[in-house]
Design an enzyme around this catalytic site. Structure first.
Site, mmCIF file in Angstrom:
data_model
loop_
_atom_site.group_PDB
_atom_site.id
_atom_site.type_symbol
_atom_site.label_atom_id
_atom_site.label_comp_id
_atom_site.label_asym_id
_atom_site.label_seq_id
_atom_site.Cartn_x
_atom_site.Cartn_y
_atom_site.Cartn_z
ATOM 1 N N CYS A 1 -23.419 -37.249 116.609
ATOM 2 C CA CYS A 1 -21.940 -36.613 117.287
ATOM 3 C C CYS A 1 -20.953 -37.696 117.704
ATOM 4 O O CYS A 1 -21.278 -38.421 118.352
ATOM 5 C CB CYS A 1 -22.808 -36.248 118.606
ATOM 6 N N CYS B 1 -20.078 -38.017 121.225
ATOM 7 C CA CYS B 1 -21.237 -38.605 121.995
ATOM 8 C C CYS B 1 -20.957 -40.159 121.964
ATOM 9 O O CYS B 1 -21.174 -40.820 123.004
ATOM 10 C CB CYS B 1 -22.739 -38.125 121.485
#
Length: 104
Positions: free
Chosen positions: A28, A31
Site C-alpha cells: 500500500c 500506508c
C-alpha cells in the site's frame, strides 16, 4: 507499534484498555507515506496502544469490521468501538491526529 499476531490477540486487546488498530499492507503506497510519522503520533497519544494489522494476514477480520480501504484506523476501549477512520483515501498526519483527538 505492536504487530497483531492472532485473532485471539485481537479479541483480547479489543476488550482490555484503549487500543488503536491500524490496518495496512506492505504493497500500500499510502500506508508507506504515513509510516514515518506514526512514531511521533504514538508519542502524542500514549493513552492508546497502537497495533498494526496486516490486511493480507487478517482479511477475515477486515471483512468482519468492514475495513475495505487502507490505511484505516479503528479505536477500541474495553470492547466498545470508539470510532473509525476507514477509507481508501490517503491520510495526512493532521487528519490522523484529529481522528484520535475525537476518540478521547
Amino acid at each position: 507499534m505492536n504487530e497483531l499476531e492472532s485473532m485471539e490477540q485481537f479479541e483480547q486487546m479489543k476488550h482490555e484498555g484503549k487500543h488503536l488498530f491500524m490496518f495496512s499492507a506492505d504493497w500500500c503506497p499510502d500506508c508507506r507515506v504515513i509510516e514515518p510519522v506514526l512514531p511521533d503520533i504514538e508519542k502524542k497519544f500514549t493513552e492508546f496502544t497502537f497495533v498494526h494489522v496486516d490486511r493480507d494476514k487478517f482479511i477475515e477480520l477486515c471483512q468482519q469490521l468492514d475495513v475495505y480501504g487502507i490505511p484505516s484506523f479503528i479505536g477500541f476501549e474495553k470492547g466498545k468501538e470508539l470510532g473509525r477512520f476507514v477509507s481508501k483515501d490517503r491520510k495526512t498526519p493532521e487528519e490522523i491526529e484529529g481522528f484520535i483527538i475525537g476518540l478521547q
